[in-house]
Design an enzyme around this catalytic site. Structure first.
Site, PDB file in Angstrom:
ATOM      1  N   LYS A  52       0.960  -1.235   0.340  1.00 17.31           N
ATOM      2  CA  LYS A  52       0.038   0.083   0.115  1.00 17.31           C
ATOM      3  C   LYS A  52       0.729   1.230   0.011  1.00 17.31           C
ATOM      4  CE  LYS A  52      -4.082  -2.198   2.199  1.00 17.31           C
ATOM      5  NZ  LYS A  52      -4.537  -2.783   3.406  1.00 17.31           N
ATOM      6  N   GLN A  96      -4.861  -1.460   9.617  1.00 17.99           N
ATOM      7  CA  GLN A  96      -4.846  -2.681   8.994  1.00 17.99           C
ATOM      8  C   GLN A  96      -5.487  -3.676  10.053  1.00 17.99           C
ATOM      9  OE1 GLN A  96      -3.596  -3.344   5.956  1.00 17.99           O
ATOM     10  NE2 GLN A  96      -4.173  -5.535   6.234  1.00 17.99           N
ATOM     11  N   ASP A 119     -11.107   3.068   3.731  1.00 19.06           N
ATOM     12  CA  ASP A 119     -11.369   1.648   3.637  1.00 19.06           C
ATOM     13  C   ASP A 119     -12.880   1.421   3.654  1.00 19.06           C
ATOM     14  OD1 ASP A 119      -9.670  -0.347   3.498  1.00 19.06           O
ATOM     15  OD2 ASP A 119      -9.054  -0.491   5.720  1.00 19.06           O
TER      16      ASP A 119
END
Ligand code: NAD
Length: 292
Positions: A52, A96, A119
């Protein structure tokens, strides 16, 4: 059969974002920024986080990775999120998942400002998605829709069957494709582990989306001739013929199902690569909408 090339489409999206960002730089404007937060040292998560970060830098975005030890307290993590919620240089915040067991995942997701929720996991983003409002959509679900769009696959009035009801894939893709708009408007069925005769549903799918987490689970006899098959699964299986003793496969029995499908995504090289591309797109969107 047409192979849906996620690698090519993801590269196109990254290039589009890169061009938009270099235009911003030429105008002397601030650039989009993403912070990724990793708690602990899970090897899979480390790889995702590194990829990422790398993708952000390649696109010309600012990127910072906060690596916290596995014993970080929930309180300290929430403090860090609060710091970035108020930091004008970072437009997207990604924590995460999974988090260590002593941290309440839902609480952490809810602590991220909905304006920086790239997200798309915040309850406000999910609520807006269900209501059909413009919002941040889970990157994997948005990536699937983008693949359908870029391959001109008609979704309106088509029967989409989603196998899997997770909050990060199954539910968002089902909600996204049922919306009343050009790239959706589908008739959506969601199947899950309680289905007694799964084939009864999957065989009626014009577009079958598998997000189960079981290698090669979707067999040829579960798929209608000419169906579009989207394989979200990422499963590592043992393979002694492979240099490192294992390889990654999807949830679909690709060699056999591909003979019946009109379009199919490979694993690797399909949906997986789209997730990061859509993360960049969401970060750019956060910048335009709330931060520029
Ligand atoms: P999950 O474990 O949260 O959900 C799996 C779903 O499959 C559940 O809803 C369950 O009800 C359903 N299921 C399990 N067995 C079933 C059965 N026999 N019949 C019908 N339904 C069944 O998984 P997830 O997080 O949604 O991930 C699914 C897969 O997608 C995994 O392989 C994961 O690694 C992969 N994934 C890929 C990406 C990507 O970027 N491509 C992103 C997220 C997840």
């Amino acid at each position: 059969m047409i192979l849906i090339d996620g690698k090519k489409i993801a590269a196109e999206i990254k290039e589009e974002i890169k061009n938009k960002i270099s235009a911003l730089v030429k105008e002397g404007k601030n650039t989009p920024g993403l912070v990724t937060i990793l708690v602990g040292d899970d090897p899979g998560s480390q790889i995702y986080i590194n990829n990422k970060g790398k993708a952000c830098i390649e696109a010309g975005m600012r990127s910072v990775t906060e690596r916290l030890s596995a014993d970080t307290s929930e309180h300290d993590l929430l403090d860090l999120i609060s710091y970035y919620n108020n930091n004008k240089d970072y437009h997207g915040i990604l924590v995460q998942i999974p988090l260590p067991k002593h941290i309440d995942e839902a609480k952490v997701i809810e602590a991220i400002s909905p304006e920086k929720d790239v997200d798309g996991f915040h309850p406000i983003s999910i609520g807006n998605l269900v209501l059909g409002k413009d919002t941040f959509v889970s990157c994997t679900a948005a990536g699937i829709q983008e693949l359908l769009k870029r391959y001109n696959i008609e979704t309106s009035g088509k029967h989409v069957v989603v196998i899997g009801r997770s909050n990060i894939v199954g539910k968002p893709i089902a909600n996204l494709l049922m919306q009343k708009n050009k790239y959706a408007n589908a008739i959506v069925t969601v199947c899950h582990s309680a289905a007694k005769d799964l084939s009864q549903f999957t065989r009626t799918a014009d577009i079958l989306i598998a997000a189960i987490g079981k290698p090669g689970f979707v067999k040829e006899d579960m798929v209608k001739e000419g169906a579009v098959v989207i394989d979200v699964g990422i499963n590592r299986i043992k393979d002694d013929n492979h240099p490192n003793g294992s390889r990654v496969v999807g949830d679909v029995d690709f060699p056999n199902v591909s003979k019946k499908a009109s379009f199919i995504t490979p694993v690797p090289g399909g949906v997986g690569l789209m997730t990061i591309a859509m993360l960049l797109k969401n970060t750019y969107k956060a910048y335009l909408k709330y931060g520029g």
